[in-house]
Design a protein around this motif. Structure first.
Motif, PDB file in Angstrom:
ATOM      1  N   CYS A 116       0.832  -1.209   0.000  1.00 59.42           N
ATOM      2  CA  CYS A 116       0.000   0.000   0.000  1.00 59.42           C
ATOM      3  C   CYS A 116       0.862   1.253   0.000  1.00 59.42           C
ATOM      4  O   CYS A 116       0.590   2.210  -0.730  1.00 59.42           O
ATOM      5  N   ARG A 117       1.891   1.238   0.834  1.00 61.66           N
ATOM      6  CA  ARG A 117       2.730   2.435   0.923  1.00 61.66           C
ATOM      7  C   ARG A 117       3.485   2.686  -0.371  1.00 61.66           C
ATOM      8  O   ARG A 117       3.618   3.830  -0.814  1.00 61.66           O
ATOM      9  N   GLY A 163       1.817  17.573   0.841  1.00 57.61           N
ATOM     10  CA  GLY A 163       1.951  16.949   2.150  1.00 57.61           C
ATOM     11  C   GLY A 163       1.899  15.442   2.070  1.00 57.61           C
ATOM     12  O   GLY A 163       2.711  14.719   2.675  1.00 57.61           O
ATOM     13  N   PHE A 164       0.952  14.965   1.272  1.00 60.89           N
ATOM     14  CA  PHE A 164       0.805  13.518   1.134  1.00 60.89           C
ATOM     15  C   PHE A 164       2.043  12.912   0.491  1.00 60.89           C
ATOM     16  O   PHE A 164       2.492  11.830   0.895  1.00 60.89           O
ATOM     17  N   GLY A 165       2.594  13.599  -0.503  1.00 58.69           N
ATOM     18  CA  GLY A 165       3.782  13.079  -1.179  1.00 58.69           C
ATOM     19  C   GLY A 165       4.933  12.886  -0.215  1.00 58.69           C
ATOM     20  O   GLY A 165       5.593  11.832  -0.198  1.00 58.69           O
ATOM     21  N   GLY A 166       5.160  13.906   0.617  1.00 56.00           N
ATOM     22  CA  GLY A 166       6.242  13.797   1.586  1.00 56.00           C
ATOM     23  C   GLY A 166       6.031  12.658   2.561  1.00 56.00           C
ATOM     24  O   GLY A 166       6.915  11.830   2.813  1.00 56.00           O
ATOM     25  N   LEU A 167       4.813  12.602   3.107  1.00 58.14           N
ATOM     26  CA  LEU A 167       4.528  11.577   4.120  1.00 58.14           C
ATOM     27  C   LEU A 167       4.600  10.173   3.530  1.00 58.14           C
ATOM     28  O   LEU A 167       5.142   9.250   4.158  1.00 58.14           O
ATOM     29  N   SER A 168       4.044   9.989   2.342  1.00 58.91           N
ATOM     30  CA  SER A 168       4.048   8.638   1.782  1.00 58.91           C
ATOM     31  C   SER A 168       5.453   8.221   1.383  1.00 58.91           C
ATOM     32  O   SER A 168       5.797   7.034   1.464  1.00 58.91           O
ATOM     33  N   ALA A 169       6.281   9.177   0.983  1.00 57.88           N
ATOM     34  CA  ALA A 169       7.663   8.827   0.655  1.00 57.88           C
ATOM     35  C   ALA A 169       8.390   8.329   1.901  1.00 57.88           C
ATOM     36  O   ALA A 169       9.118   7.332   1.858  1.00 57.88           O
ATOM     37  N   VAL A 170       8.175   9.027   3.013  1.00 57.23           N
ATOM     38  CA  VAL A 170       8.803   8.584   4.273  1.00 57.23           C
ATOM     39  C   VAL A 170       8.257   7.216   4.668  1.00 57.23           C
ATOM     40  O   VAL A 170       8.993   6.315   5.082  1.00 57.23           O
ATOM     41  N   ALA A 171       6.942   7.034   4.510  1.00 51.81           N
ATOM     42  CA  ALA A 171       6.329   5.763   4.907  1.00 51.81           C
ATOM     43  C   ALA A 171       6.860   4.612   4.071  1.00 51.81           C
ATOM     44  O   ALA A 171       7.025   3.496   4.565  1.00 51.81           O
ATOM     45  N   ALA A 172       7.142   4.859   2.798  1.00 50.49           N
ATOM     46  CA  ALA A 172       7.613   3.794   1.914  1.00 50.49           C
ATOM     47  C   ALA A 172       9.117   3.604   1.971  1.00 50.49           C
ATOM     48  O   ALA A 172       9.637   2.651   1.405  1.00 50.49           O
ATOM     49  N   ALA A 173       9.809   4.538   2.661  1.00 48.31           N
ATOM     50  CA  ALA A 173      11.277   4.501   2.666  1.00 48.31           C
ATOM     51  C   ALA A 173      11.869   3.164   3.123  1.00 48.31           C
ATOM     52  O   ALA A 173      12.823   2.687   2.516  1.00 48.31           O
ATOM     53  N   SER A 180      16.433   0.147   9.462  1.00 51.25           N
ATOM     54  CA  SER A 180      16.851   0.941  10.618  1.00 51.25           C
ATOM     55  C   SER A 180      15.617   1.130  11.475  1.00 51.25           C
ATOM     56  O   SER A 180      14.525   1.397  10.971  1.00 51.25           O
ATOM     57  N   ARG A 181      15.778   0.972  12.773  1.00 52.18           N
ATOM     58  CA  ARG A 181      14.620   1.046  13.658  1.00 52.18           C
ATOM     59  C   ARG A 181      14.014   2.448  13.646  1.00 52.18           C
ATOM     60  O   ARG A 181      12.803   2.605  13.653  1.00 52.18           O
ATOM     61  N   ARG A 185      10.222   3.401  12.584  1.00 53.22           N
ATOM     62  CA  ARG A 185       9.289   4.111  13.455  1.00 53.22           C
ATOM     63  C   ARG A 185       8.764   5.364  12.758  1.00 53.22           C
ATOM     64  O   ARG A 185       7.557   5.650  12.798  1.00 53.22           O
ATOM     65  N   ALA A 186       9.685   6.084  12.132  1.00 53.52           N
ATOM     66  CA  ALA A 186       9.255   7.283  11.398  1.00 53.52           C
ATOM     67  C   ALA A 186       8.274   6.897  10.301  1.00 53.52           C
ATOM     68  O   ALA A 186       7.277   7.589  10.059  1.00 53.52           O
ATOM     69  N   ALA A 187       8.571   5.779   9.648  1.00 54.58           N
ATOM     70  CA  ALA A 187       7.690   5.342   8.560  1.00 54.58           C
ATOM     71  C   ALA A 187       6.320   4.998   9.085  1.00 54.58           C
ATOM     72  O   ALA A 187       5.304   5.268   8.427  1.00 54.58           O
ATOM     73  N   ASP A 188       6.251   4.408  10.273  1.00 55.06           N
ATOM     74  CA  ASP A 188       4.943   4.063  10.834  1.00 55.06           C
ATOM     75  C   ASP A 188       4.119   5.311  11.105  1.00 55.06           C
ATOM     76  O   ASP A 188       2.930   5.378  10.799  1.00 55.06           O
TER      77      ASP A 188
END
Lengths: 401, 336
Positions: A116-117, A163-173, A180-181, A185-188
């Motif tokens: 999904c991410r 905003g969504f682009g930034g957040l989803s990029a971090v989530a999919a990273a 890396s833990r 966590r940031a991705a979650d």
């Protein structure tokens, strides 16, 4: 140099100065005096746009019009925009489903969340590219971030997409970067954020096209956003049927696949129901504005879209076994095609509607124009925050203005 | 007062400088157009003056077959458009002496006895014998009694509540200190949203240029203390420019005058918020003699933003249901 592209070298130097020079594309001159030839681009045609159609006499009702010419301008958007409606809706709905699966947790949902991410990030990346490509001056795309104005759904959408682009990029990273833990966590957290922002992302495009003067869009303004939201959900479900998450079949069976299936079934049923509600809303406001929903190219596209989603729903209700089945793939393909056709069909319906002067006239003569808002008795037209209604904040008005 | 007419670049920085007052006599006066279509003679001087002053490119050279209107509609490169309607209905005060309408007030009235064909040439036919031996009316002359012209110079309405302004996502479209709606060409990125949002179909995107363009109400001329080009060129003062309150008074007086002369169809279109609530009044309003549809004007236009509040709520309801569906699907499987 006198070739077709550059008829006059001295003219060419000033061509882009302020955009107001005589454009060779519109009126290229060649020759001198009586031998001058003008490039005739056809009657009232603009590049890439259809000339205004005249309503055929047998269709023209008793109302007056000006030679059957359109009163509005057709939307200037190219295919990029309905394609963006599709990719944006898919991205947002994937993020929503991913966040829900993440919250539910449990065995076998890890791969679903990951897919999904990834889909959300790919979708929003494609969306941004499509939006920028459609601009008349793509290099100026960042100018959309000059202001924050709730009166303009397009401006709101720019902020949501960003905003969504930034957040989803971090989530999919974590799917692409080394483990890396901290990153996980940031991705979650970002995953929940993207899920939240994904909600306006799937719905605002319906408000965007409803916030225009196009009769069929303005006349279906309350059902369009809901239709687009569920259409996005259908396309997300379809993508995950075509790209099913790997699921370690435990004692509980294919949890992730079952989640996607339940989500998809209800979303498809809801989308079908809302598409009928859309027709009802249009017909209720003014029968004429509902014509593009049933007739012509747009009517065909919308009916086909409905049929495809219906077939997909029926296939979904059939019992199946296993993760990847023929039924699942067929159902996913039908639903994908249906949602794509829906966006393009709605866009085509808008073009047809803007071209028909009697749609505008009838809608307003039936009291659905300014009179409807004035009758609500709020004193003046409704306003939204973000822009003082007349735009007076553009300058210091001074006393007594 | 600055008499230099700024170039386009200076005008766009003037847009940025709109925040500054240019002097006590330009402090936020609401200026606009009153177009009296009963005075329009269809000469198209306004179209030409606008094209020439703003150095607009051409729109292609074509004959439309729609009376004398070969422009068709407003667009990115046509900011004044004269509409022509030839209609089979009389309009009091517009006719030839053969109609018999107010025949006595026409010059040389004695040469045009009621119901008789007129001389084709005053020079040739001025002779008593013509009057003494009247000829029967031909078909053209009979039809002339049921005929009138509608001619209107169409322009951007510079609405009090402007759809283009509220829709613009870049803030390129602003309200100037003169009350007009202006698209800043150095900011516009050509998204095309204003084009769909205009309830009058005025603004458009220029294909080769990529930006949206429309009438500026000659912002550069106004800043120089001059009257807009079209109003300046109009030979009959059909296009009148001035302060809106004054124009409205004048327009109301004109409607009274026309009605007293038998033109009962005369009315004002978009003069104030009461008559056109959807736009809260236009800064370029019209005196018309037929339904707005005949001139290609919408009868009851409304700024799209006024209708969208409920749509946002509908979106909220829809996406919250979607969230519930996602959460429900995810948690129901997990529980099973």
């Amino acid at each position: 140099m006198r070739d077709g592209k550059h008829p006059d070298p001295t003219f060419d130097a000033q061509r882009w100065d302020d955009g107001r020079n005589v454009s060779p594309g519109l009126g290229a001159l060649s020759g001198e005096g009586a031998l001058q030839r003008v490039r005739d681009r056809g009657p009232l045609a603009d590049r890439g746009r259809a000339p205004p159609e005249r309503v055929p006499r047998e269709e023209a009702p008793e109302g007056k019009s000006y030679y059957g010419l359109p009163v509005l301008k057709e939307p200037v958007w190219k295919w990029f925009i309905p394609a963006y409606f599709f990719t944006g809706g898919l991205a947002g709905a994937c993020a929503v489903l991913g966040a829900a699966a993440q919250a539910a947790g449990g065995r076998g949902t890890g791969d679903l969340v990951r897919r999904c991410r990834l889909a959300a990030t790919a979708g929003i990346g494609a969306s941004a590219a499509l939006l920028i490509a459609d601009l008349g001056r793509p290099a100026r795309f960042l100018y959309m971030l000059r202001v924050f104005r709730p009166t303009s759904p397009m401006n709101m959408g720019t902020w949501i997409v960003g905003g969504f682009g930034g957040l989803s990029a971090v989530a999919a990273a974590p799917a692409v970067l080394p483990r890396s833990r901290a990153l996980a966590r940031a991705a979650d957290v970002a995953g929940y954020g993207a899920g939240l922002l994904g909600l306006p992302l799937v719905g605002y495009t319906g408000v965007l096209i409803a916030n225009t003067a196009v009769p069929v869009w303005q006349g279906t303004r309350n059902t369009l956003p809901i239709l687009f939201a569920f259409s996005g959900a259908v396309s997300a479900g379809a993508l995950l049927q075509l790209w099913p998450p790997r699921d370690r079949a435990g004692a509980r069976g294919h949890a992730a696949g079952e989640m996607v299936l339940r989500f998809g079934r209800v979303a498809k049923a809801a989308e079908l129901a809302v598409s009928f509600a859309l027709d009802q809303e249009a017909a209720r406001r003014a029968p004429r504005i509902a014509r593009p929903l049933h007739r012509g190219l747009s009517g065909a596209m919308l009916q086909a879209a409905r049929a495809l989603v219906g077939v997909s729903l029926v296939l979904d209700l059939w019992p199946r076994r296993g993760r990847r089945t023929l039924l699942g793939t067929l159902s996913g393909a039908c639903a994908m095609a249906g949602t794509v056709l829906l966006r393009f069909g709605v866009m085509q319906a808008g073009r047809t509607s803007a071209r028909d002067p009697h749609a505008t006239f009838e809608l307003q003569r039936r009291g659905r124009g300014g009179a409807e808002e004035a009758a609500r008795g709020e004193g003046g037209m409704p306003t939204l925050p973000g822009v003082e209604p007349t735009g007076q904040e553009s300058f210091h008005a001074g006393p007594g203005a | 007062m600055d008499q230099n007419v700024p170039s386009d670049h200076a005008m766009s920085s003037a847009g940025a400088q709109a925040l500054e007052r240019t002097g006590p006599d330009t402090a936020a006066r609401r200026m606009g157009f009153f177009t009296d279509t009963t005075l329009c003679i269809g000469c198209k001087a306004c179209e030409v003056a606008c094209k020439q002053w703003n150095q607009l490119p051409d729109d292609g050279f074509a004959l439309t077959g729609m009376s004398y209107d070969n422009t068709g509609h407003l667009g990115a490169s046509t900011w004044r458009h004269v509409a022509f309607v030839e209609r089979e209905a009389p309009l009091p005060g517009q006719g030839s002496p053969r109609d018999g309408a107010a025949a006595a007030t026409w010059p040389f009235a004695e040469l045009f006895p009621l119901g008789q064909p007129g001389p084709t040439s005053l020079l040739r036919d001025i002779s008593p014998s013509h009057i003494e031996t009247p000829a029967p009316l031909g078909p053209t002359e009979r039809a002339l009694g049921k005929f009138s012209w509608l001619m209107m110079s169409d322009v951007c309405k510079h609405c009090e509540r402007a759809g283009c302004l509220e829709a613009c996502p870049t803030g390129a479209i602003i309200r100037t200190e003169f009350g007009s709606v202006y698209v800043q060409p150095d900011v516009c990125n050509g998204c095309g949203y204003c084009i769909s949002a205009c309830p009058f179909g005025v603004v458009d995107r220029r294909a080769d240029d990529g930006r949206a363009w429309k009438c500026t109400l000659c912002y550069d001329r106004q800043k120089g203390g001059m009257v807009p080009a079209c109003a300046k060129a109009c030979p009959t003062a059909s296009i009148q420019f001035g302060e809106l309150s004054e124009l409205r008074e004048r327009a109301e007086q004109r409607v009274e005058q026309l009605r007293s002369r038998g033109v009962g169809e005369a009315y004002l279109y978009g003069a104030d918020a009461a008559s056109q609530p959807g736009t809260e009044g236009l800064h370029a309003f019209f005196l018309l003699c037929d339904e707005p549809e005949a001139y290609n004007l919408p009868p009851d236009p409304v700024v799209p933003t006024a209708k969208i509040v409920r749509s946002w709520w509908a979106m909220a309801a829809g996406v919250l249901s979607l969230a519930a569906l996602a959460v429900g699907s995810a948690f129901s499987v997990r529980r099973a």
